[in-house]
Design a protein around this motif. Structure first.
Motif, PDB file in Angstrom:
ATOM      1  N   VAL A 180       0.871  -1.312  -0.016  1.00  9.80           N
ATOM      2  CA  VAL A 180      -0.057   0.080   0.066  1.00  9.80           C
ATOM      3  C   VAL A 180       0.930   1.257  -0.011  1.00  9.80           C
ATOM      4  CG1 VAL A 180      -2.025   1.278   1.252  1.00  9.80           C
ATOM      5  CG2 VAL A 180      -1.618  -1.062   1.292  1.00  9.80           C
ATOM      6  N   ILE A 181       0.778   2.035  -0.897  1.00  8.94           N
ATOM      7  CA  ILE A 181       1.423   3.385  -1.052  1.00  8.94           C
ATOM      8  C   ILE A 181       0.634   4.565  -0.492  1.00  8.94           C
ATOM      9  CG2 ILE A 181       2.550   4.938  -2.738  1.00  8.94           C
ATOM     10  CD1 ILE A 181       2.777   2.519  -4.857  1.00  8.94           C
ATOM     11  N   GLY A 182       1.369   5.097   0.622  1.00  5.04           N
ATOM     12  CA  GLY A 182       0.498   6.218   1.053  1.00  5.04           C
ATOM     13  C   GLY A 182       1.584   7.435   1.228  1.00  5.04           C
ATOM     14  N   ILE A 183       1.885   7.910   0.024  1.00  8.92           N
ATOM     15  CA  ILE A 183       2.967   9.165   0.353  1.00  8.92           C
ATOM     16  C   ILE A 183       2.122  10.475   0.214  1.00  8.92           C
ATOM     17  CG2 ILE A 183       4.777   7.484  -0.608  1.00  8.92           C
ATOM     18  CD1 ILE A 183       4.485   8.598  -3.283  1.00  8.92           C
ATOM     19  N   GLY A 184       1.131  10.440   0.653  1.00  3.59           N
ATOM     20  CA  GLY A 184       0.519  11.782   0.092  1.00  3.59           C
ATOM     21  C   GLY A 184      -0.576  11.867  -0.792  1.00  3.59           C
ATOM     22  N   VAL A 185      -1.130  12.960  -1.197  1.00  2.19           N
ATOM     23  CA  VAL A 185      -2.192  13.314  -2.011  1.00  2.19           C
ATOM     24  C   VAL A 185      -1.673  14.638  -2.811  1.00  2.19           C
ATOM     25  CG1 VAL A 185      -3.822  12.059  -1.144  1.00  2.19           C
ATOM     26  CG2 VAL A 185      -3.927  14.511  -0.684  1.00  2.19           C
ATOM     27  N   LYS A 186      -2.152  14.833  -4.134  1.00  2.00           N
ATOM     28  CA  LYS A 186      -2.219  15.936  -4.661  1.00  2.00           C
ATOM     29  C   LYS A 186      -3.496  16.551  -5.281  1.00  2.00           C
ATOM     30  CE  LYS A 186      -0.989  14.189  -9.286  1.00  2.00           C
ATOM     31  NZ  LYS A 186      -0.169  14.230 -10.549  1.00  2.00           N
ATOM     32  N   PRO A 187      -3.759  17.844  -5.105  1.00  2.65           N
ATOM     33  CA  PRO A 187      -5.154  18.480  -5.532  1.00  2.65           C
ATOM     34  C   PRO A 187      -5.300  18.256  -6.753  1.00  2.65           C
ATOM     35  CG  PRO A 187      -3.370  20.272  -5.043  1.00  2.65           C
ATOM     36  CD  PRO A 187      -2.920  18.793  -4.690  1.00  2.65           C
ATOM     37  N   ARG A 188      -6.659  17.884  -7.247  1.00  4.46           N
ATOM     38  CA  ARG A 188      -6.999  17.679  -8.657  1.00  4.46           C
ATOM     39  C   ARG A 188      -7.478  19.254  -9.044  1.00  4.46           C
ATOM     40  NH1 ARG A 188     -10.367  12.799  -6.995  1.00  4.46           N
ATOM     41  NH2 ARG A 188      -9.231  10.929  -7.526  1.00  4.46           N
ATOM     42  N   LEU A 189      -6.337  19.761  -9.903  1.00  2.00           N
ATOM     43  CA  LEU A 189      -6.438  21.138 -10.391  1.00  2.00           C
ATOM     44  C   LEU A 189      -6.857  21.171 -11.668  1.00  2.00           C
ATOM     45  CD1 LEU A 189      -3.571  22.518  -8.228  1.00  2.00           C
ATOM     46  CD2 LEU A 189      -6.365  22.441  -7.622  1.00  2.00           C
ATOM     47  N   ALA A 190      -6.786  20.137 -12.406  1.00  2.35           N
ATOM     48  CA  ALA A 190      -6.827  20.117 -13.999  1.00  2.35           C
ATOM     49  C   ALA A 190      -7.923  21.242 -14.638  1.00  2.35           C
ATOM     50  CB  ALA A 190      -7.014  18.907 -14.367  1.00  2.35           C
ATOM     51  N   LEU A 191      -9.137  20.614 -14.086  1.00  3.01           N
ATOM     52  CA  LEU A 191     -10.497  21.477 -14.481  1.00  3.01           C
ATOM     53  C   LEU A 191     -10.112  23.075 -14.185  1.00  3.01           C
ATOM     54  CD1 LEU A 191     -13.492  19.704 -13.550  1.00  3.01           C
ATOM     55  CD2 LEU A 191     -12.746  20.155 -15.696  1.00  3.01           C
TER      56      LEU A 191
ATOM     57  N   LEU B 142      -8.917  29.637 -13.954  1.00  2.00           N
ATOM     58  CA  LEU B 142      -9.029  30.141 -12.772  1.00  2.00           C
ATOM     59  C   LEU B 142      -7.740  30.621 -11.988  1.00  2.00           C
ATOM     60  CD1 LEU B 142     -11.984  27.763 -11.523  1.00  2.00           C
ATOM     61  CD2 LEU B 142     -12.060  30.014 -12.504  1.00  2.00           C
ATOM     62  N   ALA B 143      -7.689  31.407 -11.078  1.00  6.84           N
ATOM     63  CA  ALA B 143      -6.431  31.808 -10.437  1.00  6.84           C
ATOM     64  C   ALA B 143      -5.971  30.449  -9.497  1.00  6.84           C
ATOM     65  CB  ALA B 143      -6.518  32.981  -9.420  1.00  6.84           C
ATOM     66  N   THR B 144      -4.864  29.810  -9.489  1.00 11.16           N
ATOM     67  CA  THR B 144      -4.346  28.960  -8.911  1.00 11.16           C
ATOM     68  C   THR B 144      -2.951  29.349  -8.252  1.00 11.16           C
ATOM     69  OG1 THR B 144      -3.317  27.900 -10.761  1.00 11.16           O
ATOM     70  CG2 THR B 144      -5.490  27.052 -10.208  1.00 11.16           C
ATOM     71  N   ASP B 145      -2.763  28.751  -7.151  1.00 12.39           N
ATOM     72  CA  ASP B 145      -1.451  28.960  -6.108  1.00 12.39           C
ATOM     73  C   ASP B 145      -1.187  27.425  -5.435  1.00 12.39           C
ATOM     74  OD1 ASP B 145       0.659  29.512  -4.589  1.00 12.39           O
ATOM     75  OD2 ASP B 145      -0.348  30.889  -3.580  1.00 12.39           O
ATOM     76  N   ARG B 146      -0.890  26.442  -6.024  1.00  6.92           N
ATOM     77  CA  ARG B 146      -0.712  25.166  -5.276  1.00  6.92           C
ATOM     78  C   ARG B 146      -2.080  24.761  -4.780  1.00  6.92           C
ATOM     79  NH1 ARG B 146       3.047  27.102  -0.710  1.00  6.92           N
ATOM     80  NH2 ARG B 146       2.045  28.958  -1.450  1.00  6.92           N
ATOM     81  N   GLY B 147      -3.236  25.158  -5.511  1.00  7.89           N
ATOM     82  CA  GLY B 147      -4.352  24.818  -5.136  1.00  7.89           C
ATOM     83  C   GLY B 147      -5.278  26.080  -5.790  1.00  7.89           C
ATOM     84  N   VAL B 148      -6.592  25.850  -5.722  1.00  3.84           N
ATOM     85  CA  VAL B 148      -7.470  26.970  -6.361  1.00  3.84           C
ATOM     86  C   VAL B 148      -7.542  28.157  -5.370  1.00  3.84           C
ATOM     87  CG1 VAL B 148      -9.641  27.501  -7.360  1.00  3.84           C
ATOM     88  CG2 VAL B 148      -8.853  25.192  -7.538  1.00  3.84           C
ATOM     89  N   SER B 149      -7.255  29.415  -5.923  1.00  2.00           N
ATOM     90  CA  SER B 149      -7.314  30.421  -4.950  1.00  2.00           C
ATOM     91  C   SER B 149      -8.544  30.776  -4.744  1.00  2.00           C
ATOM     92  CB  SER B 149      -6.365  31.510  -5.445  1.00  2.00           C
ATOM     93  OG  SER B 149      -5.000  31.302  -5.560  1.00  2.00           O
ATOM     94  N   VAL B 150      -8.970  30.968  -3.392  1.00  2.00           N
ATOM     95  CA  VAL B 150     -10.377  31.660  -3.293  1.00  2.00           C
ATOM     96  C   VAL B 150     -10.245  32.855  -2.374  1.00  2.00           C
ATOM     97  CG1 VAL B 150     -11.547  29.400  -3.797  1.00  2.00           C
ATOM     98  CG2 VAL B 150     -10.873  29.725  -1.350  1.00  2.00           C
TER      99      VAL B 150
ATOM    100  N   ALA C  52      -9.047  23.836  -2.098  1.00  5.95           N
ATOM    101  CA  ALA C  52      -9.101  25.268  -2.022  1.00  5.95           C
ATOM    102  C   ALA C  52      -7.913  25.971  -1.158  1.00  5.95           C
ATOM    103  CB  ALA C  52     -10.518  25.503  -1.417  1.00  5.95           C
ATOM    104  N   ARG C  53      -7.279  26.872  -1.634  1.00  8.76           N
ATOM    105  CA  ARG C  53      -6.247  27.649  -0.784  1.00  8.76           C
ATOM    106  C   ARG C  53      -7.385  29.002  -0.363  1.00  8.76           C
ATOM    107  NH1 ARG C  53      -1.141  27.404   0.356  1.00  8.76           N
ATOM    108  NH2 ARG C  53      -0.842  25.623  -1.126  1.00  8.76           N
ATOM    109  N   TRP C  54      -7.439  29.249   0.962  1.00  9.05           N
ATOM    110  CA  TRP C  54      -8.250  30.307   1.305  1.00  9.05           C
ATOM    111  C   TRP C  54      -7.321  31.084   2.451  1.00  9.05           C
ATOM    112  CZ3 TRP C  54      -8.120  25.722   3.557  1.00  9.05           C
ATOM    113  CH2 TRP C  54      -8.295  25.730   5.307  1.00  9.05           C
ATOM    114  N   PRO C  55      -7.694  32.489   2.423  1.00  9.35           N
ATOM    115  CA  PRO C  55      -7.044  33.248   3.585  1.00  9.35           C
ATOM    116  C   PRO C  55      -7.633  32.873   5.020  1.00  9.35           C
ATOM    117  CG  PRO C  55      -9.153  34.609   2.403  1.00  9.35           C
ATOM    118  CD  PRO C  55      -8.721  33.235   1.765  1.00  9.35           C
TER     119      PRO C  55
END
Length: 509
Positions: free
Chosen positions: A357-368, A374-382, A400-403
């Protein structure tokens, strides 16, 4: 009735004195049902005593205004109506009417349960609005449910590329994988809920493109779908291990119900498992496979598991806890290739394993989001309302990357409870509420009989203040930067963890 099933405490229909309360609470019963009396200011409320999420004891919870928070996973309920106002709980609790007879408090009849699909406020959006949600995880599901709770009666469609209905994903690496929870516990709602609520849930459905200007999206089959408001809740996917042999059938990742089922099936005939990665998911998988009596080896490049998030002392404790339960660690090492069932390590070691079982983290699905411009910064900027750079398009959950007002940074976190709470806020804002998302992040992780609760968010820290004993499984850790407490972790200090959450809420910038 048996001794074990007898209701708790005094008979509340006969009345109790306020002097019998302890810390503003008293557990008693009405007939055969347990009831918790709660003092909030000058009022006394009567509510079902077990959280509707995982049945945490509310008698050990925290009263804030006219609400009560669960000590286990920080769900929140209205003491007046029993409604679940904050995830991870979704279902309301029963409440009873309370009366006073001179100096006695009496509990009388049970009130009617609030209807889950109605709201005290009419929806601001017109009924002809079309709202589309892309994603069938925590944020997507909670958004759809919240739209109905808020009184929105317009078209609501959920598009999920998964084959399973929205499920309680934390269970996939914990109790369900360990064999202590049945599969029928997994769905967040039964199938008929979506029909009755008028939510058009489409499984196995891919979205290939979004046109923000035309307010439409393209489905994988070529169909176009218009929208007035859109929520992107595409979540994250497991990071892939780029080594020879990682694509073999006995090598798994864990994200979906299908993934968990496949690991369970493989564990049925396996004797030795290799877990690559000492992340929270990786170690929860290790604990669950130990519960199934497999020999388990964990390979990871860190010196200590979870040190980056929890610090060195807690990392040493987590390792020792797993070792006490039979897990074999190979730290400061990596897997270079997998030949059949033979995994070769960078150090030169070899581990024979019939389940990996590989558990080395995940990456956000940003392709859409990226395709749509849309503005992105290692995630979708909101913004603080979870709206993206395109008006009318919102994002929530793992992407989502939020303030964040507490850490004073733009952050993205991959926590189940955060995704659920963002789904709620995004839904209200799609209806025009203009509600800021300012919830303090929270997650929990379970390792054998030891729960770790973590509230706040510390990208980095320069100091850890430890109260209590980590090795004694009774501790509260404060992660500080420049003297400010950014996050708090605890083991069996549930009430203190709730109080830390409240302190962070009250000290927002």
């Amino acid at each position: 009735m048996s001794e074990e099933s007898k209701p708790s405490g005094p008979d509340l229909t006969k009345g109790v004195s306020p002097t019998e309360f302890k810390d503003g609470k008293l557990l008693g019963h009405v007939g055969e049902e347990d009831v918790l009396l709660v003092q909030a200011g000058s009022e006394v409320f009567a509510i079902e005593p077990a959280c509707s999420h995982y049945h945490g004891p509310l008698a050990e919870g925290l009263v804030v205004g006219d609400t009560i928070r669960c000590p286990w996973h920080h769900a929140c309920f209205s003491l007046r109506t029993g409604e679940a106002t904050r995830p991870p709980a979704l279902n309301a609790l029963a409440v009873w009417e309370v009366a006073r007879d001179q100096d006695r408090i009496l509990v009388q009849r049970k009130r009617e349960m609030p209807k889950p699909s109605t709201s005290h406020r009419a929806a601001a959006a017109p009924e002809k609005f079309v709202i589309v949600i892309v994603g069938g995880g925590a944020a997507g599901f909670t958004a759809a449910e919240t739209l109905r709770r808020e009184g929105f009666a317009g078209a609501t469609t959920m598009l999920s590329n998964d084959g399973a209905m929205p499920v309680d994903r934390p269970n996939l690496s914990k109790d369900y994988l360990a064999g202590s929870a049945p599969e029928d516990w997994l769905p967040l709602r039964p199938e008929d809920y979506y029909r009755d609520a008028g939510i058009d849930l489409r499984l196995n459905t891919n979205v290939s493109a979004i046109d923000p200007k035309a307010r439409s999206l393209m489905l994988g089959n070529g169909d176009k779908m218009p929208f007035d408001r859109l929520l992107l809740a595409t979540g994250a996917e497991p990071a892939k291990l780029q080594i020879p042999g990682a694509g073999q059938p006995h090598v798994h990742t864990l994200r979906s119900v299908a993934d968990s089922r496949a690991i369970i099936k493989a564990a049925g005939s396996a004797k030795r498992a290799l877990v690559i990665g000492a992340s929270f998911i990786g170690l929860e998988v290790a604990a669950s496979l130990r519960a199934r009596k497999l020999e388990v080896h964990v390979v990871a490049p860190e010196e200590r598991p979870m040190e980056r998030v929890l610090g060195p002392e807690m990392g040493d404790f987590v390792r020792a806890l797993h070792e006490e339960n039979g897990v074999n660690f190979h730290l400061k090492d990596t897997v270079e290739r997998i030949d059949g069932h033979r995994a070769t390590l960078k150090s030169g070691g070899v581990i024979e394993a019939d389940l990996v079982v590989i558990g080395i983290g995940v990456k956000p699905r940003l392709a859409l989001a990226e395709q749509a411009g849309l503005a992105t910064d290692r995630g979708v900027s909101v913004n603080e309302y979870l709206e993206t750079s395109a008006p009318g398009i919102f994002a929530a959950g793992d992407i989502a990357r939020w303030p964040d007002p507490h850490s004073r940074q733009n952050i993205r976190v991959e926590h189940w409870v955060v995704a659920e709470r963002q789904g709620q806020t995004a839904a209200r804002n799609m209806l025009g509420r203009q509600e800021r998302f300012d919830a303090v992040p929270f997650f929990w992780s379970q390792h054998y009989d030891v729960p770790i609760n973590y509230v706040g968010h510390a990208e980095s820290f320069d100091d850890i203040a430890v109260d209590g004993s980590i090795s004694g499984k009774d501790c509260l850790l404060k992660y500080r930067s420049g003297g400010r407490v950014l996050a708090v972790a605890s083991i069996y200090r549930d009430l203190d963890n709730l109080k830390a959450e409240l302190d962070m809420e009250r000290s927002r910038a």
